[in-house]
Design a protein around this motif. Structure first.
Motif, PDB file in Angstrom:
ATOM      1  N   ARG A  19      -1.407   7.057-122.823  1.00 62.45           N
ATOM      2  CA  ARG A  19      -2.634   6.150-123.243  1.00 62.45           C
ATOM      3  C   ARG A  19      -2.948   5.202-121.958  1.00 62.45           C
ATOM      4  O   ARG A  19      -3.838   5.109-121.341  1.00 62.45           O
ATOM      5  CB  ARG A  19      -2.038   5.269-124.439  1.00 62.45           C
ATOM      6  N   ILE A  20      -1.659   4.775-121.418  1.00 61.52           N
ATOM      7  CA  ILE A  20      -1.900   3.743-120.154  1.00 61.52           C
ATOM      8  C   ILE A  20      -1.920   4.655-118.817  1.00 61.52           C
ATOM      9  O   ILE A  20      -2.153   3.949-118.039  1.00 61.52           O
ATOM     10  CB  ILE A  20      -0.688   2.896-120.171  1.00 61.52           C
ATOM     11  N   TYR A  23      -4.472   4.309-115.950  1.00 59.22           N
ATOM     12  CA  TYR A  23      -4.498   2.988-115.155  1.00 59.22           C
ATOM     13  C   TYR A  23      -3.154   2.459-114.577  1.00 59.22           C
ATOM     14  O   TYR A  23      -3.135   1.654-113.736  1.00 59.22           O
ATOM     15  CB  TYR A  23      -4.929   1.925-116.300  1.00 59.22           C
ATOM     16  N   LEU A  60      -1.534  -3.146-121.831  1.00 53.50           N
ATOM     17  CA  LEU A  60      -2.514  -1.910-122.133  1.00 53.50           C
ATOM     18  C   LEU A  60      -2.413  -1.223-123.252  1.00 53.50           C
ATOM     19  O   LEU A  60      -3.341  -0.644-123.957  1.00 53.50           O
ATOM     20  CB  LEU A  60      -2.455  -1.149-120.558  1.00 53.50           C
ATOM     21  N   ASN A  61      -1.331  -0.856-123.507  1.00 57.29           N
ATOM     22  CA  ASN A  61      -1.009  -0.156-124.638  1.00 57.29           C
ATOM     23  C   ASN A  61      -1.444  -0.918-125.958  1.00 57.29           C
ATOM     24  O   ASN A  61      -1.912  -0.413-126.913  1.00 57.29           O
ATOM     25  CB  ASN A  61       0.429   0.441-124.843  1.00 57.29           C
ATOM     26  N   LEU A  64      -5.412  -1.012-125.803  1.00 54.11           N
ATOM     27  CA  LEU A  64      -6.110   0.233-125.906  1.00 54.11           C
ATOM     28  C   LEU A  64      -5.854   0.947-127.260  1.00 54.11           C
ATOM     29  O   LEU A  64      -6.407   1.604-127.659  1.00 54.11           O
ATOM     30  CB  LEU A  64      -5.611   1.107-124.862  1.00 54.11           C
ATOM     31  N   SER A  65      -4.698   0.632-127.976  1.00 50.11           N
ATOM     32  CA  SER A  65      -4.402   1.236-129.202  1.00 50.11           C
ATOM     33  C   SER A  65      -4.904   0.453-130.344  1.00 50.11           C
ATOM     34  O   SER A  65      -4.747   0.981-131.595  1.00 50.11           O
ATOM     35  CB  SER A  65      -2.893   1.160-129.591  1.00 50.11           C
ATOM     36  N   ALA A  90      -5.928  -6.121-118.994  1.00 50.88           N
ATOM     37  CA  ALA A  90      -6.523  -5.072-120.000  1.00 50.88           C
ATOM     38  C   ALA A  90      -7.832  -5.533-120.515  1.00 50.88           C
ATOM     39  O   ALA A  90      -8.417  -4.931-120.932  1.00 50.88           O
ATOM     40  CB  ALA A  90      -5.234  -5.075-121.102  1.00 50.88           C
ATOM     41  N   MET A  94     -11.450  -3.571-121.010  1.00 57.35           N
ATOM     42  CA  MET A  94     -12.147  -3.383-122.184  1.00 57.35           C
ATOM     43  C   MET A  94     -13.631  -4.409-122.320  1.00 57.35           C
ATOM     44  O   MET A  94     -14.368  -3.999-123.238  1.00 57.35           O
ATOM     45  CB  MET A  94     -11.209  -3.742-123.344  1.00 57.35           C
TER      46      MET A  94
END
Length: 323
Positions: A19-20, A23, A60-61, A64-65, A90, A94
């Protein structure tokens, strides 16, 4: 109240890593030749992250999750600096607002970093800040509050560091991580302890505030007396109770190092490898040097390099910065 954390699975860590990945580039694992005959020191250089610290991975995780609908009013985090820095990065990615709850005395470079990325810094007392960390209180604000220690996405994001270590050094014998809230140690240990080869993991603390050492000695969480220290990202009067049962089962011990040990390690990193590390970032190397009983291939997680220039100049001149 913050719910109890659990050990992230290898699948969750792998998902976080994927996922990260767009980036956060893989950070290098480099050998530091100190001439020891019976041990090799390796440095996991999280200082090369876009924010100069490992905290971008968990931030970030965590963002993003999440369901995008949960982020509409923004995100918030309680942090002494680097997690706030990562969360601001992060949130900007977004396109949502971000708030950092920090205590006064946090390194100015981290405060500035949050603001430069568009985050808002709200200063609170250290007591309130700690209550936010352990879930005893919450700010009355609309943003989604992400716990920097117990959030499962945070733990999995940190686990990506351990996964990279194992891939780069399959015969690692020990991993040393600085211990603040404990999410770095828990995440890394969850990854490196999944294979058939035994790997020891040690939590590293500033002896000005060493609750892990105290808890291991007492067999339970205790409150310790603390002394002022220039090392801001590790050390606390106690442990986060929701995470400690996980950490206790994963670590093989704890090592407390002095500010003098840490500043010597900071100078060594600069002199031998031209690496700039903040106090917490150099603590793992200080611990490795202080423990000659640790043999074989030892990985020190150099967690960050965000230190105020004035404080770093004191270190390079041979001193210990004021608290």
């Amino acid at each position: 109240m913050t719910t109890a954390a659990r050990r992230p699975t290898l699948d969750e860590i792998a998902e976080a890593r994927g996922r990260i990945a767009p980036y956060v580039a893989r950070t290098p694992l480099v050998r530091l030749d100190l001439g020891f005959p019976d041990r090799q020191i390796f440095l996991k250089l999280e200082t090369l992250s876009p924010i100069g610290a490992f905290k971008l991975r968990p931030a970030l995780n965590a963002v993003l999750s999440r369901d995008p609908a949960a982020l509409r009013q923004g995100v918030a985090v309680a942090s002494s600096g680097n997690m706030a820095y990562g969360m601001a990065w992060a949130a900007r990615l977004m396109g949502v607002p971000m708030v950092a709850y920090m205590y006064r005395g946090a390194p100015q470079t981290k405060v500035d970093g949050v603001r430069e990325l568009g985050g808002e810094v709200r200063f609170v007392s250290q007591e309130i800040w700690w209550d936010y960390i352990i879930g005893a209180a919450r700010p009355e604000a609309p943003e989604l509050l992400i716990n920097p220690v117990t959030d499962q996405a945070v733990l999995a994001g940190n686990g990506s560091i351990g996964m990279e270590i194992i891939e780069d050094l399959s015969d690692v014998d020990a991993v040393l991580t600085p211990y603040g809230g404990g999410s770095l140690t828990a995440g890394v240990a969850s990854a490196v302890k999944t294979g058939s080869r035994p790997v020891s993991v040690f939590a590293v603390e500033d002896d000005s505030a060493a609750p892990v050492c105290a808890a291991l000695a007492a067999g339970r969480i205790v409150t310790v007396k603390t002394r002022p220290s220039f090392i801001k990202s590790i050390g606390a009067p106690s442990l986060v109770p929701q995470l400690w049962p996980v950490v206790r089962e994963l670590i093989d011990g704890a090592i407390a190092v002095s500010p003098a040990d840490v500043t010597e390690a900071m100078r060594l990193l600069f002199r031998k490898a031209k690496i700039v590390a903040e106090g917490a970032g150099a603590a793992s190397l200080a611990a490795a040097i202080a423990r000659p009983d640790l043999k074989g291939n030892i990985v020190c997680v150099i967690s960050g390099g965000n230190i105020d220039a004035a404080a770093y100049s004191v270190v390079l001149a041979g001193g210990i910065p004021s608290a």
